[in-house]
Design a protein around this motif. Structure first.
Motif, mmCIF file in Angstrom:
data_model
loop_
_atom_site.group_PDB
_atom_site.id
_atom_site.type_symbol
_atom_site.label_atom_id
_atom_site.label_comp_id
_atom_site.label_asym_id
_atom_site.label_seq_id
_atom_site.Cartn_x
_atom_site.Cartn_y
_atom_site.Cartn_z
ATOM 1 N N LEU A 147 0.995 -1.110 -0.011
ATOM 2 C CA LEU A 147 0.044 0.069 0.003
ATOM 3 C C LEU A 147 0.708 1.253 0.028
ATOM 4 C CD1 LEU A 147 -2.851 -1.080 2.386
ATOM 5 C CD2 LEU A 147 -2.814 -1.352 -0.134
ATOM 6 N N HIS A 148 2.098 1.375 0.760
ATOM 7 C CA HIS A 148 2.717 2.398 0.692
ATOM 8 C C HIS A 148 4.204 2.049 0.915
ATOM 9 C CE1 HIS A 148 2.954 2.657 5.136
ATOM 10 N NE2 HIS A 148 1.834 2.288 5.152
ATOM 11 N N GLY A 149 5.264 2.607 0.773
ATOM 12 C CA GLY A 149 6.574 2.454 0.745
ATOM 13 C C GLY A 149 7.035 1.386 -0.117
ATOM 14 N N ARG A 150 6.218 0.966 -1.156
ATOM 15 C CA ARG A 150 6.558 -0.185 -1.866
ATOM 16 C C ARG A 150 8.096 0.082 -2.423
ATOM 17 N NH1 ARG A 150 4.314 -3.975 -5.359
ATOM 18 N NH2 ARG A 150 2.179 -3.370 -4.713
ATOM 19 N N PRO A 151 9.094 -0.865 -2.083
ATOM 20 C CA PRO A 151 10.433 -0.811 -2.858
ATOM 21 C C PRO A 151 10.370 -0.953 -4.384
ATOM 22 C CG PRO A 151 10.208 -2.706 -1.895
ATOM 23 C CD PRO A 151 8.880 -2.030 -1.578
ATOM 24 N N THR A 152 11.402 -0.263 -4.989
ATOM 25 C CA THR A 152 11.582 -0.585 -6.421
ATOM 26 C C THR A 152 12.165 -2.068 -6.532
ATOM 27 O OG1 THR A 152 13.918 0.456 -6.231
ATOM 28 C CG2 THR A 152 11.957 2.029 -6.790
ATOM 29 N N LEU A 153 12.328 -2.594 -7.605
ATOM 30 C CA LEU A 153 12.821 -3.851 -7.782
ATOM 31 C C LEU A 153 14.134 -3.974 -7.748
ATOM 32 C CD1 LEU A 153 10.641 -5.174 -11.211
ATOM 33 C CD2 LEU A 153 10.534 -5.963 -8.887
ATOM 34 N N GLU A 181 7.689 -16.802 -4.163
ATOM 35 C CA GLU A 181 6.360 -16.551 -4.982
ATOM 36 C C GLU A 181 6.527 -15.331 -5.840
ATOM 37 O OE1 GLU A 181 1.517 -16.277 -4.939
ATOM 38 O OE2 GLU A 181 2.637 -17.120 -3.374
ATOM 39 N N TYR A 182 6.877 -14.171 -5.087
ATOM 40 C CA TYR A 182 6.860 -12.929 -5.681
ATOM 41 C C TYR A 182 8.018 -12.859 -6.714
ATOM 42 C CZ TYR A 182 7.811 -7.892 -5.967
ATOM 43 O OH TYR A 182 8.114 -6.570 -6.432
ATOM 44 N N SER A 183 9.282 -13.501 -6.409
ATOM 45 C CA SER A 183 10.340 -13.487 -7.344
ATOM 46 C C SER A 183 10.080 -14.299 -8.630
ATOM 47 C CB SER A 183 11.678 -14.022 -6.542
ATOM 48 O OG SER A 183 11.896 -13.162 -5.408
ATOM 49 N N THR A 184 9.416 -15.307 -8.547
ATOM 50 C CA THR A 184 9.070 -16.064 -9.450
ATOM 51 C C THR A 184 8.024 -15.210 -10.442
ATOM 52 O OG1 THR A 184 8.967 -18.131 -8.448
ATOM 53 C CG2 THR A 184 7.724 -18.130 -10.261
ATOM 54 N N ASP A 185 7.207 -14.553 -9.960
ATOM 55 C CA ASP A 185 6.252 -13.621 -10.855
ATOM 56 C C ASP A 185 7.111 -12.669 -11.393
ATOM 57 O OD1 ASP A 185 3.684 -12.944 -11.652
ATOM 58 O OD2 ASP A 185 3.966 -11.151 -10.311
ATOM 59 N N GLU A 188 11.865 -12.413 -14.637
ATOM 60 C CA GLU A 188 12.342 -11.723 -15.952
ATOM 61 C C GLU A 188 12.846 -10.259 -15.605
ATOM 62 O OE1 GLU A 188 9.718 -13.418 -15.940
ATOM 63 O OE2 GLU A 188 9.863 -15.016 -17.050
ATOM 64 N N ALA A 189 12.007 -9.387 -14.638
ATOM 65 C CA ALA A 189 12.525 -8.123 -14.563
ATOM 66 C C ALA A 189 13.608 -8.147 -13.318
ATOM 67 C CB ALA A 189 11.303 -7.478 -13.945
ATOM 68 N N LEU A 190 13.533 -9.006 -12.561
ATOM 69 C CA LEU A 190 14.705 -8.817 -11.493
ATOM 70 C C LEU A 190 15.960 -9.478 -12.030
ATOM 71 C CD1 LEU A 190 12.786 -10.648 -8.594
ATOM 72 C CD2 LEU A 190 13.737 -8.207 -8.761
ATOM 73 N N LEU A 191 15.947 -10.268 -13.308
ATOM 74 C CA LEU A 191 17.188 -10.800 -13.704
ATOM 75 C C LEU A 191 17.957 -9.575 -14.332
ATOM 76 C CD1 LEU A 191 16.181 -13.964 -15.643
ATOM 77 C CD2 LEU A 191 17.914 -13.947 -13.860
ATOM 78 N N LYS A 192 17.688 -8.429 -14.406
ATOM 79 C CA LYS A 192 18.374 -7.394 -15.034
ATOM 80 C C LYS A 192 19.249 -6.952 -13.852
ATOM 81 C CE LYS A 192 14.487 -6.029 -17.968
ATOM 82 N NZ LYS A 192 13.144 -4.769 -18.371
ATOM 83 N N TYR A 193 19.114 -6.998 -12.706
ATOM 84 C CA TYR A 193 19.795 -6.585 -11.684
ATOM 85 C C TYR A 193 21.015 -7.402 -11.335
ATOM 86 C CZ TYR A 193 16.040 -3.238 -11.538
ATOM 87 O OH TYR A 193 15.101 -2.351 -11.867
ATOM 88 N N GLU A 195 22.503 -7.775 -8.522
ATOM 89 C CA GLU A 195 22.296 -8.219 -7.056
ATOM 90 C C GLU A 195 21.244 -9.399 -7.074
ATOM 91 O OE1 GLU A 195 21.805 -5.272 -8.720
ATOM 92 O OE2 GLU A 195 23.238 -3.718 -7.566
ATOM 93 N N PHE A 196 20.524 -9.407 -7.987
ATOM 94 C CA PHE A 196 19.596 -10.649 -7.737
ATOM 95 C C PHE A 196 20.367 -11.835 -8.167
ATOM 96 C CE2 PHE A 196 16.177 -13.204 -9.569
ATOM 97 C CZ PHE A 196 15.507 -13.378 -8.476
ATOM 98 N N LEU A 197 21.003 -11.785 -9.275
ATOM 99 C CA LEU A 197 21.848 -12.999 -9.525
ATOM 100 C C LEU A 197 22.809 -13.654 -8.218
ATOM 101 C CD1 LEU A 197 22.735 -11.935 -13.136
ATOM 102 C CD2 LEU A 197 21.097 -13.903 -12.431
ATOM 103 N N GLU A 198 23.414 -12.330 -7.739
ATOM 104 C CA GLU A 198 24.254 -12.597 -6.571
ATOM 105 C C GLU A 198 23.338 -13.308 -5.487
ATOM 106 O OE1 GLU A 198 26.664 -10.213 -3.203
ATOM 107 O OE2 GLU A 198 26.185 -9.275 -4.965
ATOM 108 N N VAL A 199 22.246 -12.992 -5.143
ATOM 109 C CA VAL A 199 21.309 -13.509 -4.014
ATOM 110 C C VAL A 199 21.110 -14.977 -4.440
ATOM 111 C CG1 VAL A 199 19.156 -13.406 -3.171
ATOM 112 C CG2 VAL A 199 20.464 -11.285 -3.227
#
Length: 302
Positions: A147-153, A181-185, A188-193, A195-199
């Motif tokens: 609802l508020h304070g949503r972080p960017t990808l 579940e969120y990362s699965t959804d 494709e967008a998270l793969l651009k970062y 840091e996500f590959l590092e995680v």
């Protein structure tokens, strides 16, 4: 509590460093209802919470073991908690006294990081095995996240890293399940970062379920596309129209029958009579198909 660098590179996640004055006031009022305190909890910012053993020990096994076991805390009456966020410890104590906790941000800047505060409270609930506190923190995290304070990808990998660094692999962890579940959804967008590959590399217990879910989703997607393509590729069956060559129910000769578009009337080119379709079709269905003669064709298109 596990440190932020427990499994490799540390990840800095800023939240309110200490409890707000409103939180301290609420706690002070809660503590006063139980009379003189007999135990002190000291956090990393040197704040002291004067609490009651019978309250916190009855609801948290960690405090019960620390106070009633063969540890120095039992003799000194002071429990040091230097590795935990002070605001999260304040929320823990507030929950133990009041069965809930409330977040009072230090300033407006801190409000934009509300979801990280609830994440830290959730982690404290995991570490100190306070189940319902985990539930409350999970709900608070979801409300702030959506609802508020949503972080960017771009910030999601840091949040996942914070969660996985600070909580054990075993046991139920509802926020881990939600982030899988969120990362699965958003895969494709998270793969651009990077840091996500590092995680993904650093935390196999995160990588494995995400990879499995993405693979399953891809399989279902391909199967759905294949089914759709197969449906599209089915050749259309030509519309079956009644034969144009048969016997007239009046003259019984093989001549061309020309029907109007709706086939309500059928015209015999031999006897020149017009027949209703219902009258003609009984004979029409049973009559043999007869090829047209040159004369029939000429008459049909004259």
């Amino acid at each position: 509590m596990a440190s932020a660098s427990q499994q490799g590179k540390s990840v800095a996640v800023k939240t309110s460093a200490s409890p707000s004055p409103e939180t301290l006031e609420v706690l002070s009022q809660a503590f006063s209802k139980f009379g003189p305190s007999d135990l002190t909890i000291r956090t990393s910012d040197d704040k002291e919470f004067h609490v009651h053993r019978r309250v916190i020990c009855s609801k948290c096994k960690f405090f019960d073991k620390a106070v009633n076991g063969p540890f120095k805390e039992a003799a000194s009456g002071v429990i040091l908690m230097p590795n935990d966020p002070p605001a999260a410890i304040a929320a823990l104590l507030q929950y133990l006294y009041m069965d809930n906790y409330w977040y009072y941000p230090v300033d407006e800047k801190s409000r934009s990081l509300d979801y990280l505060f609830h994440l830290e409270v959730f982690i404290v609930g995991i570490i100190y095995d306070v189940g319902f506190l985990q539930w409350h923190a999970h709900q608070g995290f979801m409300i702030c996240f959506k609802l508020h304070g949503r972080p960017t990808l771009s910030k999601i990998p840091r949040v996942i890293s914070k969660l996985y660094e600070s909580t054990p692999e075993s046991g139920r962890n509802s926020l881990r399940d939600w982030f899988i579940e969120y990362s699965t959804d958003k895969f494709e967008a998270l793969l651009k970062y990077p840091e996500f590959l590092e995680v993904m590399i650093r935390f196999p217990d995160f990588h494995r379920p995400v990879a499995k879910a993405v693979k399953e989703r891809s399989k279902l997607l391909h199967e759905g596309i294949a089914d759709l393509q197969a449906a599209v590729d089915v050749p259309r069956q030509p519309k079956q129209m009644p034969p144009r060559w048969s016997l007239c129910p009046s003259c019984s000769k093989s001549r061309v029958f020309r029907g109007v578009c709706d086939m309500e009337k059928i015209y015999c080119t031999n006897c020149k009579r017009v027949h209703d379709a219902e009258e003609f079709l009984d004979n029409f269905d049973m009559a043999p198909m007869m090829p047209p003669t040159e004369e029939d064709i000429a008459r049909e298109y004259s």
